[in-house]
Design an enzyme around this catalytic site. Structure first.
Site, PDB file in Angstrom:
ATOM      1  N   HIS A 200       0.871  -1.180   0.000  1.00 23.73           N
ATOM      2  CA  HIS A 200       0.000   0.000   0.000  1.00 23.73           C
ATOM      3  C   HIS A 200       0.904   1.225   0.000  1.00 23.73           C
ATOM      4  O   HIS A 200       1.699   1.428   0.925  1.00 23.73           O
ATOM      5  CB  HIS A 200      -0.928  -0.011   1.211  1.00 23.73           C
ATOM      6  CG  HIS A 200      -1.841  -1.185   1.245  1.00 23.73           C
ATOM      7  ND1 HIS A 200      -2.051  -1.958   2.368  1.00 23.73           N
ATOM      8  CD2 HIS A 200      -2.606  -1.745   0.267  1.00 23.73           C
ATOM      9  CE1 HIS A 200      -2.903  -2.920   2.088  1.00 23.73           C
ATOM     10  NE2 HIS A 200      -3.255  -2.824   0.831  1.00 23.73           N
TER      11      HIS A 200
ATOM     12  N   GLU B  60       1.694   3.843   3.002  1.00 24.25           N
ATOM     13  CA  GLU B  60       2.232   3.386   4.284  1.00 24.25           C
ATOM     14  C   GLU B  60       3.725   3.673   4.328  1.00 24.25           C
ATOM     15  O   GLU B  60       4.568   2.837   3.996  1.00 24.25           O
ATOM     16  CB  GLU B  60       1.893   1.911   4.479  1.00 24.25           C
ATOM     17  CG  GLU B  60       0.384   1.692   4.564  1.00 24.25           C
ATOM     18  CD  GLU B  60      -0.036   0.228   4.603  1.00 24.25           C
ATOM     19  OE1 GLU B  60       0.853  -0.648   4.596  1.00 24.25           O
ATOM     20  OE2 GLU B  60      -1.254  -0.028   4.644  1.00 24.25           O
TER      21      GLU B  60
ATOM     22  N   HIS C 201       3.755  -3.425   6.888  1.00 32.06           N
ATOM     23  CA  HIS C 201       2.616  -2.545   6.629  1.00 32.06           C
ATOM     24  C   HIS C 201       2.494  -1.533   7.755  1.00 32.06           C
ATOM     25  O   HIS C 201       3.228  -1.574   8.744  1.00 32.06           O
ATOM     26  CB  HIS C 201       1.318  -3.352   6.537  1.00 32.06           C
ATOM     27  CG  HIS C 201       1.171  -4.124   5.268  1.00 32.06           C
ATOM     28  ND1 HIS C 201       0.317  -3.758   4.263  1.00 32.06           N
ATOM     29  CD2 HIS C 201       1.789  -5.261   4.854  1.00 32.06           C
ATOM     30  CE1 HIS C 201       0.407  -4.629   3.278  1.00 32.06           C
ATOM     31  NE2 HIS C 201       1.291  -5.551   3.607  1.00 32.06           N
TER      32      HIS C 201
ATOM     33  N   GLU D 239       2.308  -5.173  11.058  1.00 34.31           N
ATOM     34  CA  GLU D 239       1.753  -3.818  11.104  1.00 34.31           C
ATOM     35  C   GLU D 239       2.612  -2.990  12.050  1.00 34.31           C
ATOM     36  O   GLU D 239       2.603  -3.182  13.269  1.00 34.31           O
ATOM     37  CB  GLU D 239       0.297  -3.858  11.580  1.00 34.31           C
ATOM     38  CG  GLU D 239      -0.627  -4.671  10.683  1.00 34.31           C
ATOM     39  CD  GLU D 239      -0.943  -3.975   9.372  1.00 34.31           C
ATOM     40  OE1 GLU D 239      -0.675  -2.748   9.267  1.00 34.31           O
ATOM     41  OE2 GLU D 239      -1.471  -4.637   8.460  1.00 34.31           O
TER      42      GLU D 239
END
Length: 341
Positions: free
Chosen positions: A72, A75, A164, A228
């Site tokens: 993405h 990010e 991420h 994450e």
């Protein structure tokens, strides 16, 4: 205003291929596709955003490690973390004893600072790209081909960490997602590595998915996780990101950090339900600033959609994860998770 990736590399200090992020953002092809560091480590450019690293002669420990970021494009923190590791390898600050595949996965989205240009790249793996004609489907197929070639040798350990950022605050700053694998549990060594990388929680998936980490786990038997990473609120770089970088150095060097038990236990969760966006009338009924892993009382209204569809909390000890209304129709707009194990 979207946040885009910038680079601060001093080109006088690095081999060209050590500036992979700069090359990727600029859309440039390096003048040389292969270079060697002063210590004999081989850097090989495979294509846009992709670098293969081979240890110097006699130093290969038998580990194949994929580190990826930028699936993405908005990010930024994970992209910066991977850039720092690539530069450290290229200038001999890190001396790899693992073979590395280092990937900036979605260059067009990275250049625009957006999550996706057309499709969500992280829903197109495990063959979901087949038959598609978008740039994202072609990119997913290319990434799968690079990974398949990288993992071609049998008998080697295979790890993958896909970096991420949840793009919102979290009660548990850093957490991992373990893709579903039939008849396989997360190993104790993997759990310890996560804890030593300042990961606070693990979400265990219980059904197949089409994420990048699911692909490497399912098709190549890798110990794979989506990580994450913590947010750097107002530019303040939290200590847990430095702890992650130190852990990643140990992975790359294939040496074991001191087996000191981390201060905080790893909390484990499982997915109870997905909140799916069915139409453009979908509305999240949660505060805009709600944090990941916020506890949700029974009866809490989470979202509404056309046709009188209402998402209401029915699970005890439920938490919210990834609340995001700006997703395509048919995609998840949030997860309801509960403690596990």
């Amino acid at each position: 205003m979207v946040q885009t990736v910038t680079t601060t590399t001093d080109s006088s200090e690095l081999p060209t291929l050590g500036r992979l992020l700069e090359l990727t953002i600029a859309g440039k092809v390096p003048p040389e596709s292969e270079q060697f560091t002063a210590d004999g480590v081989r850097l090989r450019w495979l294509g846009e955003g992709a670098l293969e690293v081979t240890p110097a002669n006699g130093l290969d420990s038998g580990l194949d490690l994929v580190l990826s970021a930028g699936v993405h494009g908005c990010e930024v923190i994970p992209i910066e973390l991977l850039d720092r590791l690539i530069q450290a390898v290229a200038c001999n600050e890190i001396r790899p004893r693992a073979r590395l595949l280092l990937l900036f996965c979605n260059p067009p989205a990275m250049r625009q600072g957006v999550r996706r240009v057309r499709e969500d790249l992280n829903r197109l793996f495990c063959g979901k790209h087949k038959g598609g004609l978008s740039d994202e489907t072609r990119r997913a197929a290319q990434i799968e081909a690079w990974v398949a070639q990288f993992f071609r040798e049998p008998g080697r350990r295979r790890w993958h960490y896909d970096l991420h950022s949840a793009m919102c605050a979290s009660k548990l700053p850093q957490f991992a997602v373990s893709p579903w694998m039939p008849d396989r549990e997360v190993s104790p060594d993997s759990l310890l590595r996560l804890r030593q990388a300042a990961v606070d929680a693990l979400l265990v998936q219980e059904k197949p998915s089409a994420t990048f980490s699911a692909y490497t786990a399912t098709y190549h038997g890798a110990e794979a996780f989506t990580l994450e990473m913590a947010e750097a609120a107002e530019g303040a770089w939290p200590d847990c990101l430095d702890t992650f970088l130190q852990a990643a150095r140990h992975w790359i060097q294939a040496d074991a950090p001191e087996r000191v038990q981390p201060r905080r236990p790893l909390k484990t969760f499982r997915l109870a339900r997905e909140v799916i966006k069915h139409s453009e009338k979908f509305v999240l009924r949660l505060p805009a600033d709600i944090e990941n892993f916020t506890e949700l009382p029974l009866g809490t209204l989470l979202a509404e959609d056309e046709g009188g569809v209402r998402w209401v909390v029915e699970e005890r000890d439920a938490r919210i994860l990834f609340p995001l209304a700006d997703v395509a129709i048919g995609e998840r707009a949030g997860l309801i998770v509960v403690p596990f194990g």
